[in-house]
Design a protein around this motif. Structure first.
Motif, short mmCIF file in Angstrom:
data_model
loop_
_atom_site.label_atom_id
_atom_site.label_comp_id
_atom_site.label_asym_id
_atom_site.label_seq_id
_atom_site.Cartn_x
_atom_site.Cartn_y
_atom_site.Cartn_z
N LEU A 9 0.84 -1.20 0.00
CA LEU A 9 0.00 0.00 0.00
C LEU A 9 0.87 1.24 0.00
O LEU A 9 0.64 2.17 -0.78
N ASN A 10 1.87 1.26 0.83
CA ASN A 10 2.78 2.41 0.90
C ASN A 10 3.49 2.62 -0.43
O ASN A 10 3.61 3.74 -0.92
N ARG A 11 3.98 1.54 -1.04
CA ARG A 11 4.67 1.62 -2.32
C ARG A 11 3.73 2.14 -3.41
O ARG A 11 4.11 2.97 -4.24
N THR A 12 2.48 1.68 -3.40
CA THR A 12 1.50 2.11 -4.41
C THR A 12 1.20 3.59 -4.29
O THR A 12 1.16 4.32 -5.28
N VAL A 13 1.03 4.06 -3.07
CA VAL A 13 0.72 5.48 -2.85
C VAL A 13 1.90 6.35 -3.25
O VAL A 13 1.73 7.36 -3.92
N ARG A 14 3.10 5.96 -2.85
CA ARG A 14 4.29 6.76 -3.18
C ARG A 14 4.55 6.78 -4.69
O ARG A 14 4.97 7.79 -5.24
N LYS A 15 4.28 5.67 -5.36
CA LYS A 15 4.53 5.57 -6.80
C LYS A 15 3.54 6.40 -7.60
O LYS A 15 3.91 7.12 -8.52
N GLU A 44 -5.82 2.35 6.85
CA GLU A 44 -4.37 2.19 6.79
C GLU A 44 -3.68 3.49 6.36
O GLU A 44 -2.63 3.85 6.89
N LEU A 45 -4.26 4.20 5.39
CA LEU A 45 -3.69 5.47 4.96
C LEU A 45 -3.69 6.48 6.11
O LEU A 45 -2.73 7.22 6.31
N HIS A 46 -4.78 6.49 6.86
CA HIS A 46 -4.86 7.39 8.00
C HIS A 46 -3.82 7.01 9.05
O HIS A 46 -3.19 7.89 9.65
N GLY A 47 -3.63 5.73 9.26
CA GLY A 47 -2.63 5.25 10.20
C GLY A 47 -1.21 5.61 9.78
O GLY A 47 -0.33 5.80 10.62
N MET A 48 -0.98 5.69 8.47
CA MET A 48 0.34 6.06 7.95
C MET A 48 0.54 7.58 7.95
O MET A 48 1.59 8.08 7.59
N GLY A 49 -0.52 8.32 8.33
CA GLY A 49 -0.40 9.78 8.39
C GLY A 49 -0.76 10.47 7.09
O GLY A 49 -0.46 11.65 6.92
N LEU A 50 -1.40 9.76 6.17
CA LEU A 50 -1.80 10.36 4.90
C LEU A 50 -3.29 10.65 4.96
O LEU A 50 -4.10 9.77 5.24
N HIS A 51 -3.64 11.89 4.68
CA HIS A 51 -5.03 12.31 4.76
C HIS A 51 -5.44 12.93 3.44
O HIS A 51 -4.62 13.47 2.71
N LYS A 52 -6.72 12.86 3.14
CA LYS A 52 -7.22 13.39 1.87
C LYS A 52 -7.63 14.85 2.07
O LYS A 52 -8.79 15.17 2.30
#
Length: 71
Positions: A9-15, A44-52
């Motif tokens: 998930l992290n790799r997909t978002v960063r890419k 999971e995105l919220h847990g990683m600190g990424l917000h929309k």
């Protein structure tokens, strides 16, 4: 979600530089074969600190500029 799923998930978002939970869930289902719900992706995105949300534009105010504004 497993640690491997989180790294994918992290790799997909960063890419892809996107935060749409729907498109990320579809991408993970197609490319990695993970069956993951949109709610789990958002959690999971919220847990990683990424917000929309967009970053607010804040002016750079130095001490000199603040002093001029006050005058």
């Amino acid at each position: 979600m497993t640690e491997q799923g989180q790294s994918m998930l992290n790799r997909t978002v960063r890419k892809r530089h996107q935060l749409s939970a729907e498109s990320i869930a579809k991408d993970l289902q197609i490319s990695c074969g993970l069956q993951i719900s949109i709610t789990a992706v958002r959690r999971e995105l919220h847990g990683m600190g990424l917000h929309k949300r967009a970053a607010a534009c804040k002016p750079y105010i130095t001490k000199c500029n603040a002093k001029r504004q006050m005058q």
